[in-house]
Design an enzyme around this catalytic site. Structure first.
Site, PDB file in Angstrom:
ATOM      1  N   HIS A   1      12.058  45.598  39.184  1.00 55.24           N
ATOM      2  CA  HIS A   1      10.800  46.289  38.914  1.00 55.24           C
ATOM      3  C   HIS A   1      11.105  47.755  38.594  1.00 55.24           C
ATOM      4  O   HIS A   1      12.288  48.151  38.538  1.00 55.24           O
ATOM      5  CB  HIS A   1       9.839  46.139  40.091  1.00 55.24           C
ATOM      6  CG  HIS A   1      10.447  46.481  41.414  1.00 55.24           C
ATOM      7  ND1 HIS A   1      10.895  47.749  41.726  1.00 55.24           N
ATOM      8  CD2 HIS A   1      10.716  45.723  42.513  1.00 55.24           C
ATOM      9  CE1 HIS A   1      11.378  47.769  42.951  1.00 55.24           C
ATOM     10  NE2 HIS A   1      11.297  46.536  43.451  1.00 55.24           N
TER      11      HIS A   1
ATOM     12  N   SER B   1       7.855  46.989  45.254  1.00 55.08           N
ATOM     13  CA  SER B   1       8.784  46.125  45.983  1.00 55.08           C
ATOM     14  C   SER B   1       8.604  44.673  45.556  1.00 55.08           C
ATOM     15  O   SER B   1       7.489  44.234  45.273  1.00 55.08           O
ATOM     16  CB  SER B   1       8.501  46.237  47.490  1.00 55.08           C
ATOM     17  OG  SER B   1       9.156  45.202  48.191  1.00 55.08           O
TER      18      SER B   1
ATOM     19  N   GLY C   1      11.146  50.364  40.300  1.00 58.45           N
ATOM     20  CA  GLY C   1      12.003  51.062  41.268  1.00 58.45           C
ATOM     21  C   GLY C   1      13.477  50.890  40.928  1.00 58.45           C
ATOM     22  O   GLY C   1      14.264  51.843  40.991  1.00 58.45           O
ATOM     23  N   HIS C   2      13.855  49.665  40.554  1.00 56.97           N
ATOM     24  CA  HIS C   2      15.248  49.436  40.178  1.00 56.97           C
ATOM     25  C   HIS C   2      15.599  50.196  38.889  1.00 56.97           C
ATOM     26  O   HIS C   2      16.697  50.728  38.753  1.00 56.97           O
ATOM     27  CB  HIS C   2      15.501  47.936  39.949  1.00 56.97           C
ATOM     28  CG  HIS C   2      15.241  47.074  41.148  1.00 56.97           C
ATOM     29  ND1 HIS C   2      14.145  46.228  41.231  1.00 56.97           N
ATOM     30  CD2 HIS C   2      15.906  46.919  42.308  1.00 56.97           C
ATOM     31  CE1 HIS C   2      14.186  45.581  42.383  1.00 56.97           C
ATOM     32  NE2 HIS C   2      15.233  45.977  43.063  1.00 56.97           N
TER      33      HIS C   2
ATOM     34  N   LYS D   1      13.509  54.340  49.025  1.00 55.25           N
ATOM     35  CA  LYS D   1      12.557  53.361  49.569  1.00 55.25           C
ATOM     36  C   LYS D   1      13.144  52.684  50.810  1.00 55.25           C
ATOM     37  O   LYS D   1      12.462  52.475  51.804  1.00 55.25           O
ATOM     38  CB  LYS D   1      12.234  52.346  48.477  1.00 55.25           C
ATOM     39  CG  LYS D   1      11.873  50.959  48.924  1.00 55.25           C
ATOM     40  CD  LYS D   1      10.401  50.862  49.102  1.00 55.25           C
ATOM     41  CE  LYS D   1       9.890  49.550  49.645  1.00 55.25           C
ATOM     42  NZ  LYS D   1      10.791  48.447  49.705  1.00 55.25           N
ATOM     43  N   ASP D   2      14.438  52.339  50.729  1.00 53.76           N
ATOM     44  CA  ASP D   2      15.146  51.754  51.866  1.00 53.76           C
ATOM     45  C   ASP D   2      15.983  52.871  52.491  1.00 53.76           C
ATOM     46  O   ASP D   2      17.210  52.890  52.386  1.00 53.76           O
ATOM     47  CB  ASP D   2      16.021  50.594  51.372  1.00 53.76           C
ATOM     48  CG  ASP D   2      15.174  49.510  50.711  1.00 53.76           C
ATOM     49  OD1 ASP D   2      14.595  48.707  51.413  1.00 53.76           O
ATOM     50  OD2 ASP D   2      15.080  49.524  49.464  1.00 53.76           O
TER      51      ASP D   2
ATOM     52  N   GLN E   1      18.818  52.151  54.876  1.00 57.92           N
ATOM     53  CA  GLN E   1      19.949  51.544  54.149  1.00 57.92           C
ATOM     54  C   GLN E   1      20.808  52.636  53.497  1.00 57.92           C
ATOM     55  O   GLN E   1      22.045  52.608  53.567  1.00 57.92           O
ATOM     56  CB  GLN E   1      19.397  50.583  53.094  1.00 57.92           C
ATOM     57  CG  GLN E   1      20.421  50.069  52.109  1.00 57.92           C
ATOM     58  CD  GLN E   1      19.834  48.979  51.228  1.00 57.92           C
ATOM     59  OE1 GLN E   1      19.686  47.843  51.645  1.00 57.92           O
ATOM     60  NE2 GLN E   1      19.499  49.318  49.993  1.00 57.92           N
TER      61      GLN E   1
ATOM     62  N   MET F   1      19.176  43.097  44.350  1.00 55.70           N
ATOM     63  CA  MET F   1      19.035  41.659  44.611  1.00 55.70           C
ATOM     64  C   MET F   1      18.201  41.005  43.510  1.00 55.70           C
ATOM     65  O   MET F   1      17.699  39.889  43.685  1.00 55.70           O
ATOM     66  CB  MET F   1      18.398  41.417  45.982  1.00 55.70           C
ATOM     67  CG  MET F   1      19.276  41.935  47.121  1.00 55.70           C
ATOM     68  SD  MET F   1      19.006  41.080  48.677  1.00 55.70           S
ATOM     69  CE  MET F   1      17.280  41.440  48.957  1.00 55.70           C
ATOM     70  N   GLY F   2      18.035  41.706  42.392  1.00 60.53           N
ATOM     71  CA  GLY F   2      17.303  41.125  41.271  1.00 60.53           C
ATOM     72  C   GLY F   2      15.803  41.183  41.460  1.00 60.53           C
ATOM     73  O   GLY F   2      15.305  41.946  42.284  1.00 60.53           O
TER      74      GLY F   2
HETATM   75  P1  AMP Z   1      16.653  45.362  46.339  1.00 62.31           P
HETATM   76  O1  AMP Z   1      16.808  44.615  45.067  1.00 62.31           O
HETATM   77  O2  AMP Z   1      15.298  45.285  46.947  1.00 62.31           O
HETATM   78  O3  AMP Z   1      17.778  45.111  47.328  1.00 62.31           O
HETATM   79  O4  AMP Z   1      16.798  46.879  45.947  1.00 62.31           O
HETATM   80  C1  AMP Z   1      17.905  47.322  45.210  1.00 62.31           C
HETATM   81  C2  AMP Z   1      17.905  48.824  45.166  1.00 62.31           C
HETATM   82  O5  AMP Z   1      16.699  49.288  44.580  1.00 62.31           O
HETATM   83  C3  AMP Z   1      17.982  49.459  46.566  1.00 62.31           C
HETATM   84  O6  AMP Z   1      18.824  50.599  46.510  1.00 62.31           O
HETATM   85  C4  AMP Z   1      16.558  49.835  46.827  1.00 62.31           C
HETATM   86  O7  AMP Z   1      16.421  50.919  47.718  1.00 62.31           O
HETATM   87  C5  AMP Z   1      16.091  50.227  45.434  1.00 62.31           C
HETATM   88  N1  AMP Z   1      14.636  50.165  45.352  1.00 62.31           N
HETATM   89  C6  AMP Z   1      13.837  49.119  45.660  1.00 62.31           C
HETATM   90  N2  AMP Z   1      12.533  49.441  45.516  1.00 62.31           N
HETATM   91  C7  AMP Z   1      12.520  50.738  45.114  1.00 62.31           C
HETATM   92  C8  AMP Z   1      11.478  51.671  44.791  1.00 62.31           C
HETATM   93  N3  AMP Z   1      10.187  51.336  44.857  1.00 62.31           N
HETATM   94  N4  AMP Z   1      11.838  52.916  44.399  1.00 62.31           N
HETATM   95  C9  AMP Z   1      13.149  53.278  44.330  1.00 62.31           C
HETATM   96  N5  AMP Z   1      14.171  52.449  44.606  1.00 62.31           N
HETATM   97  C10 AMP Z   1      13.862  51.203  45.006  1.00 62.31           C
END
Ligand code: AMP
Length: 284
Positions: free
Chosen positions: A35, A187, A37-38, A151-152, A155, A31-32
């Site tokens: 960081h 996050s 994690g992405h 992390k999710d 999901q 979702m942009g």
């Molecule tokens: P989001 O943009 O928050 O929807 O996350 C997009 C993807 O990045 C999802 O698969 C999340 O699980 C993953 N993600 C978000 N935060 C982290 C993190 N801290 N470590 C690993 N993957 C992450």
């Protein structure tokens, strides 16, 4: 890195890449507001050795009424630079009208049961929104592999189940959680924390870690440990939704479940941030 916002352009670019041998195709949906994690997902996608497609789309369908859809940070230009730097080949950043051409999604994809427990019990329709948009992305990109963060964790389990149930020809990979130096899971929602809340936030990971370590050491009264953990987090300022020990498929552990298959998961509010985290018992 090429950026496209239309499905037709996306398909053309992927078709060209495939016909010149850039395979397998790996998808990293986000979702942009990217960081570390992405970026860890992109790095994992590199190991497949083919074309890397990332998507950035803040999906309105996965936000329950009253959640942070409007205020969710949108930082496309910075995200583009980060993805290009990480070696992504193609970015798909559709508009809402492109993703939902008929307005109301009409057709929804729903994983029964798994979508209604844990986070699903507190976020009405959230996982239906996730499975609907991810199934669209799988149809649009037709990836061979897709990468999601642990992390999710719920999901990831829900998407694996969707792909298996619907015979989607994509291998769903989980990537371990990236954390800040003090243990807080990275996050986009951490930026909703004020300075005091940010100082308190790492207690979430510390609490999950200590329960996981006790389970690994043979303690088996999961309900007692979970209730102690909830009390510790409440004392630190969290408004807890749940803290549970579950098996890898998110079922309450049956007697005899392998310790290494267990996971400790929690969600709670700290100020205006809803924080989630989970740890596998086997991790050290
Ligand atoms: P989001 O943009 O928050 O929807 O996350 C997009 C993807 O990045 C999802 O698969 C999340 O699980 C993953 N993600 C978000 N935060 C982290 C993190 N801290 N470590 C690993 N993957 C992450």
């Amino acid at each position: 890195m090429q950026t496209v916002s239309r499905v037709a352009d996306l398909r053309r670019a992927i078709g060209t890449a495939r016909s010149s041998g850039r395979e397998p195709v790996a998808l990293v949906p986000t979702m942009g507001n990217l960081h570390a994690g992405h970026i860890a997902l992109v790095e994992a996608a590199h190991s497949a050795g083919g074309l890397i497609v990332a998507s950035v789309f803040v999906n309105p369908l996965q936000f329950a009424p009253g959640e942070d859809y409007e205020q969710y940070p949108r930082t496309l230009e910075i995200d583009q630079a980060k993805l290009a730097e990480a070696g992504v080949d193609l970015l798909f950043a559709p508009t809402e009208a492109e993703m939902y051409p008929n307005g109301d999604p009409g057709t929804r994809v729903r994983v029964e049961g798994l979508s209604d427990i844990l986070c699903g019990a507190y976020r009405a329709g959230h996982f239906d929104g996730v499975t609907t948009v991810v199934s669209k992305l799988f149809n649009q990109v037709a990836p061979d592999l897709a990468f999601f963060g642990e992390k999710d964790y719920q999901q990831l389990v829900v998407i694996r189940r969707m792909a298996a149930d619907l015979h989607m020809p994509v291998a769903v990979h989980g990537v371990p959680t990236m954390r800040e130096a003090d243990g807080l899971a990275t996050s986009s929602r951490n930026q909703y924390l004020d300075a005091d809340e940010r100082r308190a936030a790492p207690v979430l990971y510390a609490t999950l870690r200590s329960i996981a370590d006790r389970v690994a050491a043979g303690e088996s009264d999961f309900a007692a440990m979970a209730s102690e953990g909830r009390a510790r987090l409440t004392a630190a300022g969290f408004r807890m939704e749940y803290l549970e020990v579950r098996d890898a498929d998110l079922r309450p552990p049956a007697p005899g479940t392998e310790i290494g298959d267990l996971r400790v998961l929690a969600a709670g509010w700290l100020g205006r941030a809803r924080l989630i985290d989970n740890v596998p018992v086997s991790e050290k």
